[in-house]
Design a protein around this motif. Structure first.
Motif, mmCIF file in Angstrom:
data_model
loop_
_atom_site.group_PDB
_atom_site.id
_atom_site.type_symbol
_atom_site.label_atom_id
_atom_site.label_comp_id
_atom_site.label_asym_id
_atom_site.label_seq_id
_atom_site.Cartn_x
_atom_site.Cartn_y
_atom_site.Cartn_z
ATOM 1 N N THR A 130 0.855 -1.186 0.000
ATOM 2 C CA THR A 130 0.000 0.000 0.000
ATOM 3 C C THR A 130 0.889 1.233 0.000
ATOM 4 N N PRO A 131 0.958 1.950 -1.103
ATOM 5 C CA PRO A 131 1.862 3.103 -1.164
ATOM 6 C C PRO A 131 1.369 4.249 -0.292
ATOM 7 N N GLU A 132 2.249 5.204 -0.114
ATOM 8 C CA GLU A 132 1.930 6.357 0.742
ATOM 9 C C GLU A 132 0.779 7.174 0.168
ATOM 10 N N ALA A 133 0.716 7.269 -1.150
ATOM 11 C CA ALA A 133 -0.354 8.061 -1.763
ATOM 12 C C ALA A 133 -1.728 7.475 -1.473
ATOM 13 N N ALA A 134 -1.822 6.159 -1.405
ATOM 14 C CA ALA A 134 -3.114 5.523 -1.143
ATOM 15 C C ALA A 134 -3.542 5.669 0.312
ATOM 16 N N ARG A 135 -2.601 5.969 1.197
ATOM 17 C CA ARG A 135 -2.928 6.143 2.618
ATOM 18 C C ARG A 135 -3.186 7.597 2.979
ATOM 19 N N ALA A 136 -2.983 8.504 2.034
ATOM 20 C CA ALA A 136 -3.155 9.931 2.312
ATOM 21 C C ALA A 136 -4.634 10.252 2.511
ATOM 22 N N PRO A 137 -4.954 11.271 3.303
ATOM 23 C CA PRO A 137 -6.366 11.660 3.487
ATOM 24 C C PRO A 137 -7.017 12.047 2.171
ATOM 25 N N LEU A 138 -8.297 11.789 2.082
ATOM 26 C CA LEU A 138 -9.027 12.060 0.850
ATOM 27 C C LEU A 138 -9.055 13.550 0.523
ATOM 28 N N GLU A 139 -9.004 14.410 1.544
ATOM 29 C CA GLU A 139 -9.087 15.852 1.317
ATOM 30 C C GLU A 139 -7.918 16.370 0.482
ATOM 31 N N GLN A 140 -6.799 15.666 0.486
ATOM 32 C CA GLN A 140 -5.640 16.110 -0.276
ATOM 33 C C GLN A 140 -5.840 15.982 -1.782
ATOM 34 N N TYR A 141 -6.827 15.224 -2.188
ATOM 35 C CA TYR A 141 -7.035 14.967 -3.613
ATOM 36 C C TYR A 141 -8.229 15.725 -4.177
ATOM 37 N N TYR A 142 -8.751 16.686 -3.431
ATOM 38 C CA TYR A 142 -9.749 17.597 -3.975
ATOM 39 C C TYR A 142 -9.031 18.705 -4.753
ATOM 40 N N LEU A 143 -9.551 19.048 -5.920
ATOM 41 C CA LEU A 143 -9.010 20.172 -6.662
ATOM 42 C C LEU A 143 -9.336 21.470 -5.928
ATOM 43 N N PRO A 144 -8.586 22.557 -6.188
ATOM 44 C CA PRO A 144 -8.856 23.816 -5.471
ATOM 45 C C PRO A 144 -10.302 24.291 -5.603
ATOM 46 N N ASP A 145 -10.891 24.153 -6.791
ATOM 47 C CA ASP A 145 -12.272 24.599 -6.969
ATOM 48 C C ASP A 145 -13.273 23.674 -6.290
ATOM 49 N N GLU A 146 -12.860 22.442 -5.963
ATOM 50 C CA GLU A 146 -13.760 21.491 -5.320
ATOM 51 C C GLU A 146 -13.755 21.591 -3.804
ATOM 52 N N GLN A 147 -12.839 22.387 -3.252
ATOM 53 C CA GLN A 147 -12.795 22.564 -1.807
ATOM 54 C C GLN A 147 -14.051 23.292 -1.336
ATOM 55 N N LEU A 148 -14.567 22.884 -0.189
ATOM 56 C CA LEU A 148 -15.748 23.545 0.358
ATOM 57 C C LEU A 148 -15.423 24.989 0.733
ATOM 58 N N ALA A 149 -16.379 25.860 0.518
ATOM 59 C CA ALA A 149 -16.199 27.265 0.874
ATOM 60 C C ALA A 149 -16.133 27.409 2.391
ATOM 61 N N ASN A 150 -15.154 28.172 2.860
ATOM 62 C CA ASN A 150 -15.031 28.399 4.300
ATOM 63 C C ASN A 150 -15.825 29.639 4.698
ATOM 64 N N ALA A 151 -15.671 30.032 5.954
ATOM 65 C CA ALA A 151 -16.444 31.166 6.471
ATOM 66 C C ALA A 151 -16.109 32.458 5.737
ATOM 67 N N GLU A 152 -14.837 32.659 5.399
ATOM 68 C CA GLU A 152 -14.455 33.869 4.674
ATOM 69 C C GLU A 152 -15.070 33.893 3.284
ATOM 70 N N ASP A 153 -15.108 32.733 2.626
ATOM 71 C CA ASP A 153 -15.710 32.673 1.298
ATOM 72 C C ASP A 153 -17.210 32.980 1.354
ATOM 73 N N ILE A 154 -17.896 32.444 2.350
ATOM 74 C CA ILE A 154 -19.337 32.692 2.479
ATOM 75 C C ILE A 154 -19.605 34.160 2.763
ATOM 76 N N THR A 155 -18.778 34.770 3.617
ATOM 77 C CA THR A 155 -18.936 36.199 3.913
ATOM 78 C C THR A 155 -18.739 37.041 2.656
ATOM 79 N N LEU A 156 -17.723 36.691 1.871
ATOM 80 C CA LEU A 156 -17.472 37.422 0.632
ATOM 81 C C LEU A 156 -18.636 37.261 -0.344
ATOM 82 N N LEU A 157 -19.166 36.047 -0.451
ATOM 83 C CA LEU A 157 -20.283 35.814 -1.364
ATOM 84 C C LEU A 157 -21.517 36.603 -0.952
#
Length: 205
Positions: A130-157
């Motif tokens: 099992t390589p290191e990449a397969a053990r990494a958290p799933l959040e590391q493989y989200y593209l930047p646009d796929e990341q959930l909006a945080n509080a600052e993003d919601i405030t800006l919107l």
């Protein structure tokens, strides 16, 4: 000669000021690509189309994409340079064993068999680990646009929606959607607001 003369047509009634012909878009309705402001530019038009055609990504779809990227990364790490080297050793060790068999050399034959066994065992261990990449958290493989909006993003919107009535009408459906708002959605709203502001500035100047 017994036909009646044609009846005179009533004169066309001119449209009163403030009315419109049937079938034409009204001026005070909602927002439409067919009822564009005079400050519209190519940049603002593209930004408007992008923000209106926003397709939200559900949590299940984003997770499936991230898992596929993680699987591909683990596959690449699993068959790395060491695995390639071990695979290339198999023809060499097989040829060495065959050479020892045809030449009647017991040491060469044994060396070929031993090296072949070691290469096969090492390759199997390398490919089944099992390589290191397969053990990494799933959040590391989200593209930047796929990341959930945080509080600052919601405030800006929300601030942009308060400043722009059209953007407020468009993003109102985002809050009711089952797809969560992500950073890519906020980027669409920011680009749309900036394009409209730049277009208005060019028109005034």
């Amino acid at each position: 000669m017994n036909q009646r003369p044609p009846a005179p047509q009533p004169p066309a009634t001119p449209l009163r000021q403030g009315t419109s012909r049937p079938g034409l878009p009204q001026g005070g309705g909602g927002f439409s690509l067919y009822n564009l402001p005079v400050t519209e530019t190519a940049t603002s038009l593209n930004a408007r189309r992008a923000v209106m055609s926003r397709k939200g990504i559900s949590a299940e779809e984003a997770g499936a994409r991230a898992r596929e990227r993680r699987r591909q990364a683990g596959k690449i790490q699993r068959f790395d340079r060491m695995a390639i080297l071990l695979a290339l050793m198999l023809p060499f060790t097989g040829a060495l064993a065959w050479r020892g068999s045809t030449a009647g050399s017991i040491p060469m034959l044994l060396a070929g068999y031993i090296l072949s066994g070691l290469a096969v065992a090492g390759l199997i261990a390398r490919l089944t680990r099992t390589p290191e990449a397969a053990r990494a958290p799933l959040e590391q493989y989200y593209l930047p646009d796929e990341q959930l909006a945080n509080a600052e993003d919601i405030t800006l919107l929300r601030r942009l929606a308060l400043e722009d009535r059209e953007l407020d009408a468009v993003t109102a459906a985002w809050w009711r959607s089952s797809a969560p708002i992500r950073k890519g959605d906020v980027a669409l709203a920011v680009a749309f607001h900036a394009a409209k502001r730049d277009g208005s500035g060019l028109k005034k100047s």
